[in-house]
Design an enzyme around this catalytic site. Sequence first.
Site, PDB file in Angstrom:
ATOM      1  CE  LYS A  86      -3.819   2.413  11.872  1.00  0.00           C
ATOM      2  NZ  LYS A  86      -3.932   3.856  11.579  1.00  0.00           N
ATOM      3  N   GLY A  91      -4.983  10.048  11.724  1.00  0.00           N
ATOM      4  CA  GLY A  91      -5.925  10.817  10.912  1.00  0.00           C
ATOM      5  C   GLY A  91      -7.355  10.363  11.172  1.00  0.00           C
ATOM      6  NE  ARG A  99      -2.550  12.236   7.170  1.00  0.00           N
ATOM      7  CZ  ARG A  99      -3.087  11.054   7.496  1.00  0.00           C
ATOM      8  NH1 ARG A  99      -2.758  10.467   8.632  1.00  0.00           N
ATOM      9  NH2 ARG A  99      -3.934  10.474   6.686  1.00  0.00           N
ATOM     10  CB  SER A 117     -12.246  10.004   2.412  1.00  0.00           C
ATOM     11  OG  SER A 117     -11.966  10.047   3.793  1.00  0.00           O
ATOM     12  CD  GLN A 158      -9.064   8.961   7.737  1.00  0.00           C
ATOM     13  OE1 GLN A 158      -8.733  10.077   7.338  1.00  0.00           O
ATOM     14  NE2 GLN A 158      -8.184   8.089   8.202  1.00  0.00           N
ATOM     15  CG  ASP A 205      -4.777   2.173   4.808  1.00  0.00           C
ATOM     16  OD1 ASP A 205      -4.535   3.307   4.371  1.00  0.00           O
ATOM     17  OD2 ASP A 205      -5.618   1.954   5.708  1.00  0.00           O
ATOM     18  CE  LYS A 239      -4.712   7.383   2.803  1.00  0.00           C
ATOM     19  NZ  LYS A 239      -5.967   7.423   3.544  1.00  0.00           N
ATOM     20  NE  ARG A 268       1.349   5.396   4.116  1.00  0.00           N
ATOM     21  CZ  ARG A 268       0.305   4.968   4.818  1.00  0.00           C
ATOM     22  NH1 ARG A 268      -0.782   4.559   4.192  1.00  0.00           N
ATOM     23  NH2 ARG A 268       0.356   4.939   6.133  1.00  0.00           N
TER      24      ARG A 268
HETATM   25  C1  S3P Z   1      -9.596   4.764   7.459  1.00  0.00           C
HETATM   26  C2  S3P Z   1      -9.840   5.181   6.186  1.00  0.00           C
HETATM   27  C3  S3P Z   1      -8.811   5.341   5.157  1.00  0.00           C
HETATM   28  C4  S3P Z   1      -7.505   4.666   5.541  1.00  0.00           C
HETATM   29  C5  S3P Z   1      -7.142   4.912   6.966  1.00  0.00           C
HETATM   30  C6  S3P Z   1      -8.235   4.408   7.901  1.00  0.00           C
HETATM   31  C7  S3P Z   1     -10.719   4.660   8.411  1.00  0.00           C
HETATM   32  O1  S3P Z   1      -8.561   6.723   4.957  1.00  0.00           O
HETATM   33  O2  S3P Z   1      -6.470   5.088   4.693  1.00  0.00           O
HETATM   34  O3  S3P Z   1      -5.938   4.235   7.299  1.00  0.00           O
HETATM   35  O4  S3P Z   1     -10.567   4.008   9.448  1.00  0.00           O
HETATM   36  O5  S3P Z   1     -11.778   5.218   8.118  1.00  0.00           O
HETATM   37  P1  S3P Z   1      -9.525   7.602   4.002  1.00  0.00           P
HETATM   38  O6  S3P Z   1     -10.891   7.283   4.380  1.00  0.00           O
HETATM   39  O7  S3P Z   1      -9.185   9.019   4.276  1.00  0.00           O
HETATM   40  O8  S3P Z   1      -9.157   7.203   2.606  1.00  0.00           O
END
Ligand code: S3P
Length: 431
Positions: free
Chosen positions: A24, A94, A122, A167, A169, A316, A343, A347
């Site tokens: 993903k 997210g 979120r 993170s 993200q 995750d 999340k 969770r």
């Molecule tokens: C992800 C980063 C993770 C993960 C999410 C996917 C990504 O979140 O939990 O399912 O693709 O960058 P965080 O970076 O906020 O921890």
Amino acid sequence: MKQLTVTAAPKPFSLVCDTIAPDKSISHRCAMFALLSDQRSEIKNFLQGEDTLNSLRIVEQLGATVERMGSDVTISPPATLSEPGTVLDCGNAGTGMRLFCGLLAGIEGHFVLTGDKYLRSRPMRRVTDPLRAIGAKIGGRAEGNLAPLCISGGALEPFRYQSPIDSAQVKSALILAALRAKNPSYYKESFLSRDHTERMLRGMGVEITKDEEGWIKIIPPIHPLKPLKITVPADPSSGFFFAVAAAITPGAKTTLTNVSLNPTRIEAYKVLEKMGADITFILKEDIYEPIGDISICYQERLRSITVDSNIPWLIDELPALAIAMATAEGTSTVRNAEELRVKESDRISATLEGLQRAGIQTREQKDGYDIVGGTLHDATINSHGDHRIAMAFAIAGVRFGMRIEDIACIETSFPNFYTILREISEVKDGN
Ligand code: S3P
């Protein structure tokens, strides 16, 4: 509300799984990063889940031509990205919303990002605050913390930013913004979060380096980037559900093929190994990412464990790992995992609520939990609209039987989950 009933597997299984959902995180990035090139990107095995299809739709709304043949996708970027005539809907994702914030903040135009009711609750300030500090114009409810978010893209300043949270993200959003600045930017995290963005952008020609103090330096490219030519590996987080199924079922074995073996993604398998499962990793290739097979065999009843470090590498997988902990001998502990609360659902409470319904003793902490291992009984579990909670308890059902309510969320990340689940247990779905 759709529900799923899983009946305990009548006998041990041997599952060879070459259809685990494509990754993903990498699929989202493929869709978005294709916009940074001036040529057509070719992506094989793109995840056909709702989250990543939403990202693909947004890329189309921004002017790209997307062609899909099953899971093979080509993306031809427009000469300049266009201002979409409607809102951009990230659904439940997210990753989609936070990375698009970073990408769009530096592009001329007005953009509105929204999502489903879960995503709209979120926290987004983790990306909107640092982006606003470098000149991005982003507004949203609760002072820019909650979607819908509106972005008036424009020029961005280069930055030196040490993130208070580890993170991927946040890191990825800031790296995407850094590509639009005039001079190099620097980003630092205290613990390496998943690094697909750095690997993929490097492969596309961006100079991204890291010094000995951990500062990531991003040099804005002068030319458009090389297009992506990639086969997305299987998602280790999705595969982990069937890893746990094997680890808790006497005599069972699961083999997962062509999975990302990126070290930031396979920590949960290492924890399962420490708990007593027999796990083998076989590296087969290294294109953008190390890729290979993982086999997981039941060896003995699992032993309890404490998980309080390397949390970003297994965040995750913690719901599925909680199922393994619930069957283990002794009390397992998770700490430093407060991120679980923000999340797709909270969770910590969703996992413990499900385990308690299945007869397992738990203690909730602010940043984790204790789980007293035992035998689960058949129960009805509320997924709270969270795909990983739904799938974790479906896997508990393979051993103990379980009914899960509100399972439509599984479509966000693992549309063929049921097909694989049916290979190892009896599954009924209904309304
Ligand atoms: C992800 C980063 C993770 C993960 C999410 C996917 C990504 O979140 O939990 O399912 O693709 O960058 P965080 O970076 O906020 O921890």
